[in-house]
Design a protein around this motif. Structure first.
Motif, mmCIF file in Angstrom:
data_model
loop_
_atom_site.group_PDB
_atom_site.id
_atom_site.type_symbol
_atom_site.label_atom_id
_atom_site.label_comp_id
_atom_site.label_asym_id
_atom_site.label_seq_id
_atom_site.Cartn_x
_atom_site.Cartn_y
_atom_site.Cartn_z
ATOM 1 N N GLN A 89 -32.119 -30.617 74.443
ATOM 2 C CA GLN A 89 -30.945 -31.038 75.192
ATOM 3 C C GLN A 89 -30.047 -29.841 75.461
ATOM 4 O OE1 GLN A 89 -30.655 -34.498 76.122
ATOM 5 N NE2 GLN A 89 -32.767 -34.215 75.400
ATOM 6 N N ALA A 90 -29.486 -29.776 76.662
ATOM 7 C CA ALA A 90 -28.602 -28.674 77.045
ATOM 8 C C ALA A 90 -27.383 -29.241 77.745
ATOM 9 C CB ALA A 90 -29.326 -27.699 77.966
ATOM 10 N N THR A 91 -26.195 -28.817 77.303
ATOM 11 C CA THR A 91 -24.963 -29.293 77.913
ATOM 12 C C THR A 91 -23.835 -28.326 77.593
ATOM 13 O OG1 THR A 91 -23.475 -31.198 78.132
ATOM 14 C CG2 THR A 91 -24.264 -30.670 75.918
ATOM 15 N N PHE A 116 -21.817 -23.206 75.594
ATOM 16 C CA PHE A 116 -23.051 -23.882 75.969
ATOM 17 C C PHE A 116 -23.721 -24.411 74.716
ATOM 18 C CE2 PHE A 116 -27.417 -23.520 78.091
ATOM 19 C CZ PHE A 116 -27.188 -24.601 78.925
ATOM 20 N N LEU A 142 -27.126 -26.114 72.948
ATOM 21 C CA LEU A 142 -28.549 -26.419 72.984
ATOM 22 C C LEU A 142 -28.919 -27.126 71.687
ATOM 23 C CD1 LEU A 142 -29.977 -23.042 74.366
ATOM 24 C CD2 LEU A 142 -29.611 -25.172 75.635
ATOM 25 N N TYR A 191 -26.997 -18.263 80.516
ATOM 26 C CA TYR A 191 -27.195 -19.599 79.953
ATOM 27 C C TYR A 191 -28.501 -20.216 80.436
ATOM 28 C CZ TYR A 191 -22.357 -19.675 78.211
ATOM 29 O OH TYR A 191 -21.193 -19.405 77.544
ATOM 30 N N ASP A 192 -28.824 -20.015 81.702
ATOM 31 C CA ASP A 192 -30.085 -20.537 82.228
ATOM 32 C C ASP A 192 -31.276 -19.906 81.513
ATOM 33 O OD1 ASP A 192 -28.711 -22.115 84.028
ATOM 34 O OD2 ASP A 192 -28.980 -20.759 85.736
ATOM 35 N N ARG A 234 -31.540 -21.441 78.039
ATOM 36 C CA ARG A 234 -32.077 -22.799 78.114
ATOM 37 C C ARG A 234 -33.583 -22.781 78.362
ATOM 38 N NH1 ARG A 234 -29.282 -26.386 82.448
ATOM 39 N NH2 ARG A 234 -30.116 -24.701 83.751
ATOM 40 N N PHE A 257 -35.373 -21.884 75.200
ATOM 41 C CA PHE A 257 -35.212 -22.879 74.158
ATOM 42 C C PHE A 257 -36.216 -24.026 74.290
ATOM 43 C CE2 PHE A 257 -32.840 -26.518 72.229
ATOM 44 C CZ PHE A 257 -32.726 -25.999 70.942
ATOM 45 N N GLU A 258 -36.768 -24.234 75.455
ATOM 46 C CA GLU A 258 -37.592 -25.399 75.731
ATOM 47 C C GLU A 258 -38.700 -25.618 74.710
ATOM 48 O OE1 GLU A 258 -37.505 -27.907 77.998
ATOM 49 O OE2 GLU A 258 -35.497 -27.184 78.565
#
Length: 285
Positions: free
Chosen positions: A6-8, A16, A18, A40-41, A44, A47-48
């Motif tokens: 989850q990312a928000t 940010f 994660l 941040y991208d 993310r 992190f997947e």
């Protein structure tokens, strides 16, 4: 609830977040808006699959580090082994470095190709950070993991080698063999700080009837500590026991400093504090 990564953004709109399973990262980056968003991208994207890859090697990561050296396949597991290997003469498993290793791995992805002034990846208190030339960063030192509050301060700069900080103690997320309320370590990576904080916290110890211990496996059947006794409560101990425990912890820090494994450490127990290491780190506790 969704089971995957989850990312928000947090409510402040700047930090940010994660999250996946036991991994919970708060990330801050400072630079132009475009560079920060790209950073941040990148974090993310990296992190997947971090948790998915790591769990494939957890069985080996829970085994004590000893020769001959085993080379893990995954990048986070390799960071864990790299951090634990210098401590192989003690009982330690690569799991002692897992939180810091995740922070280091995400930090590497965050900053690659980006022009940032500073950044940090905070994995539930184990932190990797980046500082461009001329930049500084202030870090709070927690004095008691059972009742978290900022009781000290470290001012870090680009010129210093420290790029990781971690805290361990008997009331923290992981079990401890010692009785420290908190041991905060500054090192060259978050993974190195993580494993060092664990081992130094184990060393802050004394014998006293007010200290309660139980086999780690009774508290967590999957614990890499097995039947070793871990601390579950530290009652009213006398000043001699406090001094004995802090002396032992300080000796552990000094050995790691001689071996160039840590830069500095702050040891806290029952209101008493020891600061060991580089004066230029400017820790005020």
């Amino acid at each position: 609830m969704p089971a995957g990564p989850q990312a928000t953004f947090l409510p402040d709109g700047e930090r940010f977040h994660l999250h996946h399973g036991p991994i919970d990262l708060v990330i801050g980056a400072h630079g132009t808006p475009g560079e920060v968003q790209c950073a941040y991208d990148q974090a993310r994207g990296r992190f997947e699959d971090i948790l998915a890859v790591l769990v494939t090697e957890l069985d080996m990561m829970r085994r004590p580090v000893r020769a001959p050296r085993w080379r893990p396949d995954g990048p986070v597991a390799r960071r864990m082994m790299d951090a634990a290997w210098p401590h192989r003469d003690a009982f330690v498993t690569p799991m002692a470095a897992v939180a810091g290793a995740v922070a280091d791995e995400v930090m590497t992805s965050l900053i690659i190709g980006r022009e940032l002034r500073s950044a940090y990846v905070n994995n539930s208190g184990d932190i990797a950070f980046y500082l461009a030339a001329g930049e500084t960063l202030g870090l709070g030192i927690v004095g008691d993991l059972h009742r978290p509050a900022i009781e000290g301060f470290a001012q870090l700069s680009h010129e210093l080698p420290t790029r990781g900080i971690a805290t361990s103690g008997w009331a923290g997320r992981s079990h401890s063999l010692g009785i420290a309320d908190a041991v905060t370590v500054l090192a060259r990576t978050a993974a190195a700080a993580d494993v060092a904080a664990t081992l130094i916290a184990n060393s802050v110890d004394a014998n006293h009837p007010a200290i309660v211990r139980r086999p780690a496996r009774d508290l967590d059947e999957d614990s890499d500590l097995g039947v070793r006794l871990v601390t579950v409560d530290v009652g009213d101990i006398d000043s001699d026991a406090i001094e004995t425990a802090l002396d032992a912890g300080e000796r552990a820090v000094q050995k790691m400093r001689r071996d160039h494994l840590v830069e500095a450490a702050v040891l806290m127990l029952k209101g008493e504090t020891r600061v060991v290491g580089r004066a230029s780190v400017a820790i005020a506790a």
